[in-house]
Design a protein around this motif. Structure first.
Motif, PDB file in Angstrom:
ATOM      1  N   LEU A 274       0.630  -1.353   0.157  1.00  0.00           N
ATOM      2  CA  LEU A 274      -0.004  -0.012  -0.083  1.00  0.00           C
ATOM      3  C   LEU A 274       0.836   1.484   0.027  1.00  0.00           C
ATOM      4  O   LEU A 274       0.725   2.051  -0.867  1.00  0.00           O
ATOM      5  CB  LEU A 274      -1.053  -0.043   1.112  1.00  0.00           C
ATOM      6  N   PRO A 275       1.815   1.455   0.914  1.00  0.00           N
ATOM      7  CA  PRO A 275       2.580   2.530   1.061  1.00  0.00           C
ATOM      8  C   PRO A 275       3.516   2.746  -0.129  1.00  0.00           C
ATOM      9  O   PRO A 275       4.040   3.824  -0.773  1.00  0.00           O
ATOM     10  CB  PRO A 275       3.237   2.680   2.225  1.00  0.00           C
ATOM     11  N   MET A 277       3.043   1.507  -3.108  1.00  0.00           N
ATOM     12  CA  MET A 277       2.266   2.100  -4.528  1.00  0.00           C
ATOM     13  C   MET A 277       1.982   3.487  -4.467  1.00  0.00           C
ATOM     14  O   MET A 277       1.885   4.089  -5.526  1.00  0.00           O
ATOM     15  CB  MET A 277       0.830   1.232  -4.703  1.00  0.00           C
ATOM     16  N   TRP A 278       1.599   3.904  -3.204  1.00  0.00           N
ATOM     17  CA  TRP A 278       1.435   5.561  -2.983  1.00  0.00           C
ATOM     18  C   TRP A 278       2.811   6.172  -3.602  1.00  0.00           C
ATOM     19  O   TRP A 278       2.855   7.118  -4.212  1.00  0.00           O
ATOM     20  CB  TRP A 278       1.071   5.887  -1.394  1.00  0.00           C
ATOM     21  N   ARG A 279       3.956   5.452  -3.064  1.00  0.00           N
ATOM     22  CA  ARG A 279       5.244   6.193  -3.149  1.00  0.00           C
ATOM     23  C   ARG A 279       5.533   6.026  -4.825  1.00  0.00           C
ATOM     24  O   ARG A 279       6.043   6.836  -5.428  1.00  0.00           O
ATOM     25  CB  ARG A 279       6.165   5.692  -2.578  1.00  0.00           C
ATOM     26  N   ILE A 280       5.274   4.864  -5.517  1.00  0.00           N
ATOM     27  CA  ILE A 280       5.281   4.782  -6.854  1.00  0.00           C
ATOM     28  C   ILE A 280       4.420   5.448  -7.810  1.00  0.00           C
ATOM     29  O   ILE A 280       5.206   6.255  -8.755  1.00  0.00           O
ATOM     30  CB  ILE A 280       5.281   3.054  -7.096  1.00  0.00           C
ATOM     31  N   ASN A 281       3.472   5.861  -7.349  1.00  0.00           N
ATOM     32  CA  ASN A 281       2.526   6.517  -8.210  1.00  0.00           C
ATOM     33  C   ASN A 281       2.963   7.981  -8.038  1.00  0.00           C
ATOM     34  O   ASN A 281       2.988   8.982  -9.197  1.00  0.00           O
ATOM     35  CB  ASN A 281       0.977   6.589  -7.811  1.00  0.00           C
ATOM     36  N   ARG A 282       3.302   8.474  -6.842  1.00  0.00           N
ATOM     37  CA  ARG A 282       3.584   9.868  -6.680  1.00  0.00           C
ATOM     38  C   ARG A 282       4.989  10.161  -7.396  1.00  0.00           C
ATOM     39  O   ARG A 282       5.003  11.218  -8.036  1.00  0.00           O
ATOM     40  CB  ARG A 282       3.755   9.852  -5.033  1.00  0.00           C
ATOM     41  N   THR A 283       5.893   9.178  -7.145  1.00  0.00           N
ATOM     42  CA  THR A 283       7.348   9.334  -7.990  1.00  0.00           C
ATOM     43  C   THR A 283       6.744   9.379  -9.588  1.00  0.00           C
ATOM     44  O   THR A 283       7.462  10.136 -10.404  1.00  0.00           O
ATOM     45  CB  THR A 283       7.932   8.369  -7.879  1.00  0.00           C
ATOM     46  N   TRP A 284       5.964   8.518 -10.097  1.00  0.00           N
ATOM     47  CA  TRP A 284       5.835   8.688 -11.658  1.00  0.00           C
ATOM     48  C   TRP A 284       5.064  10.028 -11.893  1.00  0.00           C
ATOM     49  O   TRP A 284       5.326  10.435 -12.991  1.00  0.00           O
ATOM     50  CB  TRP A 284       4.635   7.724 -11.696  1.00  0.00           C
ATOM     51  N   ASP A 327      -9.013  -2.279   2.397  1.00  0.00           N
ATOM     52  CA  ASP A 327     -10.192  -1.538   1.797  1.00  0.00           C
ATOM     53  C   ASP A 327      -9.074  -0.443   0.767  1.00  0.00           C
ATOM     54  O   ASP A 327      -9.411  -0.133  -0.069  1.00  0.00           O
ATOM     55  CB  ASP A 327     -11.014  -0.710   2.671  1.00  0.00           C
ATOM     56  N   MET A 328      -7.928   0.000   1.616  1.00  0.00           N
ATOM     57  CA  MET A 328      -7.112   0.993   0.739  1.00  0.00           C
ATOM     58  C   MET A 328      -6.401   0.498  -0.307  1.00  0.00           C
ATOM     59  O   MET A 328      -6.151   1.177  -1.303  1.00  0.00           O
ATOM     60  CB  MET A 328      -6.408   1.816   1.916  1.00  0.00           C
ATOM     61  N   LEU A 329      -5.977  -0.643  -0.107  1.00  0.00           N
ATOM     62  CA  LEU A 329      -5.093  -1.426  -0.974  1.00  0.00           C
ATOM     63  C   LEU A 329      -5.948  -1.639  -2.144  1.00  0.00           C
ATOM     64  O   LEU A 329      -5.713  -1.631  -3.336  1.00  0.00           O
ATOM     65  CB  LEU A 329      -4.629  -2.515  -0.531  1.00  0.00           C
ATOM     66  N   GLY A 330      -7.171  -2.090  -1.849  1.00  0.00           N
ATOM     67  CA  GLY A 330      -8.059  -2.564  -2.830  1.00  0.00           C
ATOM     68  C   GLY A 330      -8.076  -4.194  -2.832  1.00  0.00           C
ATOM     69  O   GLY A 330      -7.116  -4.836  -3.211  1.00  0.00           O
TER      70      GLY A 330
END
Lengths: 374, 136
Positions: A274-275, A277-284, A327-330
């Protein structure tokens, strides 16, 4: 004890009508490598005999990383005749499938994975891994027991040989995935592409799972920061290997090069995803221009094509926190697994009971049915 | 103790000294352990964490909390260790040693009377709250 009762009968979720697809079950050889000699060419048998092919353990861990009670396989799961846990399909049927209501179990041989990565040389690994695949496909009763399916192993020391192995047995209906035991090279590296091409051709997902050699042997994936000192330290940080490989998948372009290829991260658990993927998306969002082949937000590729096993389940004091994290991760990202017959198994009757029924159904079976070739 | 809840599970000498024998009372599977000194223990064969069999192996000891780099083995025969996740419980109390966990293994009062083993299956007087972890 005078009365033998399968432990598992105690934990069966008899009230549930939810099907269970177990994405992580470990079969084992009843003896050493010599069990496989009848399935190997004679010259190779002679070679392994000369080198001591009766070896029981593919990758001895020494005191540093051996499980504190001597084996990561449960002592109470030894077969009725005292054989290694996971070595008797009949007993596995009773002790796991029947007792826990498992409708499909994905067999992943960590012994094969060890030989496929560090416990043999590249040429040896191809021969040994093929023999392991033949053993579970033909000596085990997979043709008749359709609840048992095989994640066929490929050697990763020679990706072309790995691809040839997929061409050899990957069309067998008993095969549901490709177990790709990682060497110390991240999954996004183009080195692995011959394996990916055949996985796509055979409509099989790539299944990643630690081999037991990780952070122990040169050539195996290493954990970050240094050499752990004991079993618990190493155990809790094995997920680092999952993290590094998820990042590699997201930024390497593999998702674009192989638009239908899917990946299963098994036994790395999932809370970390979860965290990350947050970081990967933010970095992208910030640095997309450095990896322009990543054409969509990485979370979209992951949501469509990556699944994480639930085991080993993290157990926060308040189960609602785990529910919130899912829930947050999906929940679409999760597939259920027991890890039978290993010590840290999660059995379905005692797992994820806090989830709503439909979500639990999704995690226990539907997501796996959507990625495995069943 | 409410004597009416005591169940006679058979002659004490049918229980081998030093190892568990399982008996079934209602839906409960209970491991009965008779020690060499005649002491008798009755333990539910169900780990409160994830339901593993707790009476498959003999009681053991454990490493006592100590300074870094030192080891001291102790409490031999007082500890039950789960064969799955390794959780330890005290044979006498069912409590987790050296932990503030509320998880508790069910221990039944047991005694020998006129050569027979009696197990008291009355509800626990102060029922231990099931650990929240068991729901996870």
């Amino acid at each position: 004890m005078n009365v033998e009762t399968p432990a598992s009968s105690i934990t069966q979720d008899t009230s549930s009508d939810i099907k269970v697809i177990d994405c992580d079950v470990h079969p084992a050889l009843p003896g050493g490598l010599s069990t496989l000699f009848p399935l190997m060419p004679k010259s190779w048998v002679e070679r392994f005999k000369l080198k001591g092919g009766h070896l029981a353990a593919a990758a001895p861990l020494g005191f540093r990383f051996e499980h504190p009670v001597g084996s990561a396989a449960r002592h109470d799961a030894r077969t009725p005749d005292g054989g290694p846990p996971g070595s008797d399909p009949e007993y596995m049927r009773r002790d796991l499938l029947d007792a826990h209501g498992i409708s499909t179990a994905v067999l992943t041989s960590l012994q094969a994975g060890q030989f496929g990565t560090v416990s043999s040389g590249p040429d040896e690994s191809a021969v040994i891994v093929s023999a392991f695949n033949d053993y579970f496909l033909d000596v085990w009763p997979l043709a008749e027991e359709k609840r048992l399916r095989l994640a066929m192993t490929v050697t990763t020391q020679d990706p072309r040989a790995g691809a040839a192995e997929i061409r050899r047995v990957g069309s067998r209906p008993e095969v549901c995935a490709i177990y790709m035991p990682l060497i110390n090279m991240l999954i996004g590296n183009r080195y692995y592409e011959p394996i990916f091409e055949e996985a796509v051709n055979h409509n099989l997902p790539i299944l990643l799972h630690v081999t037991g050699t990780d952070s122990v042997f040169q050539g195996a994936p290493n954990q970050a920061g240094g050499f752990p000192e004991n079993y618990p330290e190493r155990y809790v940080s094995l997920s680092q290997i999952g993290e590094a490989n998820l990042a590699s998948l997201c930024f390497s372009g593999v998702f674009e090069k192989f638009p239908t290829l899917k990946f299963m991260f098994i036994e790395y658990s999932f809370a970390w995803a979860l965290p990350l993927m947050w970081r990967i998306n933010r970095t992208w969002e910030s640095l997309r221009y450095d990896v322009p082949w990543v054409k969509r937000p990485p979370r979209e590729y992951v949501s469509e094509r990556v699944r994480f096993s639930t085991q080993p389940l993290d157990e926060p004091e308040n189960p609602a926190h785990l529910k919130a994290l899912i829930d947050m991760l999906g929940p679409e990202h999760l597939v259920f697994s027991t890890d039978y017959p290993h010590w840290d198994n999660d059995m379905p009757g005692k797992s994820l009971l806090m989830l709503d029924k439909q979500v639990r159904r999704q995690v226990l079976s539907e997501n796996a049915a959507g990625i495995l070739r069943l | 103790m409410n004597d009416s809840n005591e169940v006679n599970v058979g002659a004490a000498d049918t229980f081998p000294a030093g190892e568990f024998r399982l008996v079934t009372i209602g839906r409960r599977e209970i491991g009965v352990l008779r020690r060499e000194d005649g002491q008798i223990h009755a333990v539910r064969n169900l780990c409160p964490h994830k339901g593993a069999p707790m009476c498959k192996f003999k009681p053991t000891g454990t490493m006592l909390p100590g300074a870094p780099g030192t080891l001291e083995w102790g409490r031999d025969g007082e500890i039950l260790r789960c064969p799955w996740h390794g959780f330890e419980f005290e044979l006498e109390t069912g409590l987790r040693p050296y932990s503030d966990s509320k998880m508790r293994l069910r221990i039944y009062p047991a005694r020998i009377e006129q050569g027979d083993v009696l197990i008291d299956v009355s509800p626990q007087r102060s029922p231990s709250p099931l650990s929240k972890e068991t729901a996870a």
